[in-house]
Design a protein around this motif. Structure first.
Motif, PDB file in Angstrom:
ATOM      1  N   ARG A 185      17.129 -40.683  -0.120  1.00 13.26           N
ATOM      2  CA  ARG A 185      18.475 -40.129  -0.347  1.00 13.26           C
ATOM      3  C   ARG A 185      18.940 -39.299   0.844  1.00 13.26           C
ATOM      4  N   THR A 186      18.024 -38.551   1.438  1.00 16.10           N
ATOM      5  CA  THR A 186      18.371 -37.697   2.572  1.00 16.10           C
ATOM      6  C   THR A 186      18.848 -38.525   3.763  1.00 16.10           C
ATOM      7  N   CYS A 187      18.162 -39.619   4.062  1.00 14.96           N
ATOM      8  CA  CYS A 187      18.595 -40.480   5.168  1.00 14.96           C
ATOM      9  C   CYS A 187      19.982 -41.043   4.902  1.00 14.96           C
ATOM     10  N   GLN A 188      20.245 -41.446   3.659  1.00 16.49           N
ATOM     11  CA  GLN A 188      21.563 -41.988   3.319  1.00 16.49           C
ATOM     12  C   GLN A 188      22.648 -40.939   3.521  1.00 16.49           C
ATOM     13  N   GLU A 189      22.337 -39.695   3.204  1.00 16.58           N
ATOM     14  CA  GLU A 189      23.306 -38.619   3.393  1.00 16.58           C
ATOM     15  C   GLU A 189      23.608 -38.379   4.868  1.00 16.58           C
ATOM     16  N   ILE A 193      19.374 -45.001   6.887  1.00 17.13           N
ATOM     17  CA  ILE A 193      18.447 -45.424   5.837  1.00 17.13           C
ATOM     18  C   ILE A 193      17.036 -45.107   6.318  1.00 17.13           C
ATOM     19  N   LEU A 194      16.072 -45.138   5.404  1.00 15.72           N
ATOM     20  CA  LEU A 194      14.681 -44.991   5.822  1.00 15.72           C
ATOM     21  C   LEU A 194      14.316 -46.134   6.767  1.00 15.72           C
ATOM     22  N   LEU A 251       4.703 -37.577  -5.928  1.00 13.08           N
ATOM     23  CA  LEU A 251       3.904 -36.366  -5.768  1.00 13.08           C
ATOM     24  C   LEU A 251       3.754 -35.906  -4.322  1.00 13.08           C
ATOM     25  N   HIS A 252       3.611 -36.845  -3.389  1.00 11.94           N
ATOM     26  CA  HIS A 252       3.347 -36.464  -2.000  1.00 11.94           C
ATOM     27  C   HIS A 252       4.644 -36.160  -1.249  1.00 11.94           C
ATOM     28  N   ARG A 253       4.553 -35.203  -0.318  1.00  9.08           N
ATOM     29  CA  ARG A 253       5.753 -34.755   0.388  1.00  9.08           C
ATOM     30  C   ARG A 253       5.518 -34.749   1.904  1.00  9.08           C
ATOM     31  N   PHE A 254       6.485 -35.333   2.607  1.00  7.94           N
ATOM     32  CA  PHE A 254       6.434 -35.419   4.064  1.00  7.94           C
ATOM     33  C   PHE A 254       7.859 -35.305   4.603  1.00  7.94           C
ATOM     34  N   ASP A 255       8.021 -35.533   5.911  1.00  7.76           N
ATOM     35  CA  ASP A 255       9.348 -35.648   6.497  1.00  7.76           C
ATOM     36  C   ASP A 255       9.836 -37.084   6.315  1.00  7.76           C
ATOM     37  N   ALA A 256      10.915 -37.440   6.993  1.00 11.54           N
ATOM     38  CA  ALA A 256      11.464 -38.794   6.897  1.00 11.54           C
ATOM     39  C   ALA A 256      11.770 -39.321   8.296  1.00 11.54           C
ATOM     40  N   PHE A 257      11.564 -40.626   8.476  1.00 15.61           N
ATOM     41  CA  PHE A 257      12.060 -41.310   9.669  1.00 15.61           C
ATOM     42  C   PHE A 257      13.261 -42.144   9.247  1.00 15.61           C
TER      43      PHE A 257
END
Length: 357
Positions: A185-189, A193-194, A251-257
């Motif tokens: 969702r963050t990439c779309q904003e 896209i991912l 459950l797992h959390r990271f950054d996004a490319f």
């Protein structure tokens, strides 16, 4: 009884009707010629061949693109049935992701996001090329061209690749705070896209070096390293893409490319002698018929339009950044890139606006 059985077998052996020939070819199939009647087809020994481009087809967001596909019979012959054409989009493992288009004769139907954007191009008798208009970021990937002639079904795959840029993204709340769905969702904003693996690999080959792990579109977590160092897998590992493999998407959390393609508009900078707050910056862009630019817009303008500005400006996510093509004094590090001031809660800056052509 034995004599009757023997006579029956002899009659079957001498029959002129065989439903299949040599285990592969056939001389009797159901063929819909428009009246729903079954039609016999004589065996002719021809083989159906389908060919697409062996090299990737490159395009960019907003463009129109043609994915080539041609078919023929060996030896050459005219088709006696209505040929069916089916295009599908594939996952990286070549399993079907979604139907794109199906055509029989002059009738075709497009599906899902491709409705109104996909049609066949038939410049020649044996052409089945797919035309996709207004290309979207999600269109990047593999496509199968499938040709069905009676019981024969042959296909080939063509790779559509969008020209674009991969950029790492961290939200205002900091490093490693996104699960997979939030990253998507963050990439779309951000107008992106991912990224998928081949997009990240291409970015790495062009110099991307980033030591923070981020989500990719397939649910894996990876990061690109050009200069091996201790915090990034160790100094003894070769340069490459480091992978954590698939992670739990909730459950797992990271950054996004994120991946963004070339723009259909322009990014420009507005300033005010006293600077602007974020809300004032948004209004300034609206006053000139534009919108405040997103992070993906700024990266695309930097890469594809040569945007070079040594003035920090607001973006839509509340971050402050500026793009540098030619490094120089007082403009940050000695290499090109998009500089990031983070997410200041206070301060007055210029603004980067985006306006579609």
């Amino acid at each position: 009884l034995p004599l009757l059985l023997e006579a029956t077998l002899l009659q079957m052996a001498s029959s002129s009707h065989h439903p299949f020939y040599n285990g592969f070819y056939y001389n009797h199939v159901m063929n819909d010629d428009g009246n729903g009647q079954e039609k016999g087809v004589d065996f002719n020994g021809a083989r159906l061949v389908v060919e697409t481009s062996k090299d990737p087809v490159y395009s960019y967001s907003g463009a129109n693109v043609t994915l080539p596909c041609h078919y023929h019979h060996e030896p050459d012959q005219e088709a006696k049935r209505k040929i069916r054409i089916k295009w599908s989009k594939l996952r990286d493992d070549y399993t079907k992701e979604q139907d794109v288009l199906v055509a029989i004769g002059k009738t075709s139907v497009a599906f899902g996001d491709f409705q109104g954007r996909a049609h066949l191009h038939r410049g020649s008798q044996h052409e089945a090329s797919l035309v996709v208009s207004d290309v979207r970021l999600q269109d990047d990937g593999k496509y199968r061209c499938e040709v069905i002639d009676g019981l024969e079904d042959e296909s080939d795959v063509v790779d559509l690749r969008l020209q674009g840029i991969v950029f790492p993204y961290q939200p205002p709340r900091g490093q490693y705070s996104l699960n997979y769905h939030e990253a998507e969702r963050t990439c779309q904003e951000q107008g992106a896209i991912l990224a998928n693996f081949h997009q990240l690999f291409q970015a790495w080959s062009e110099g991307l070096d980033w030591c923070n792990a981020g989500w990719l579109a397939d649910g894996t977590v990876q990061y690109p390293i050009r200069l091996p160092r201790k915090p990034c897998g160790g100094v003894h590992l070769a340069p490459g893409i480091r992978s954590y493999g698939p992670r739990h998407r909730h459950l797992h959390r990271f950054d996004a490319f994120c991946f963004s393609s070339a723009l259909r508009g322009e990014v420009f900078y507005l300033d005010h002698p006293a600077g602007m707050t974020l809300e004032e910056a948004k209004q300034s862009c609206q006053d000139v018929g534009a919108e405040i630019a997103r992070v993906g817009h700024l990266y695309s303008a930097w890469k594809f339009l040569g945007l070079d500005r040594c003035n920090a400006g607001w973006l839509a996510d509340g971050s402050v950044r500026y793009p540098i093509i030619k490094p120089r004094a007082n403009c940050g590090p000695g290499e090109p890139g998009v500089r990031n001031f983070g997410f200041p809660s206070k301060g007055r800056f210029g603004v980067f606006c985006y306006k579609e052509s």
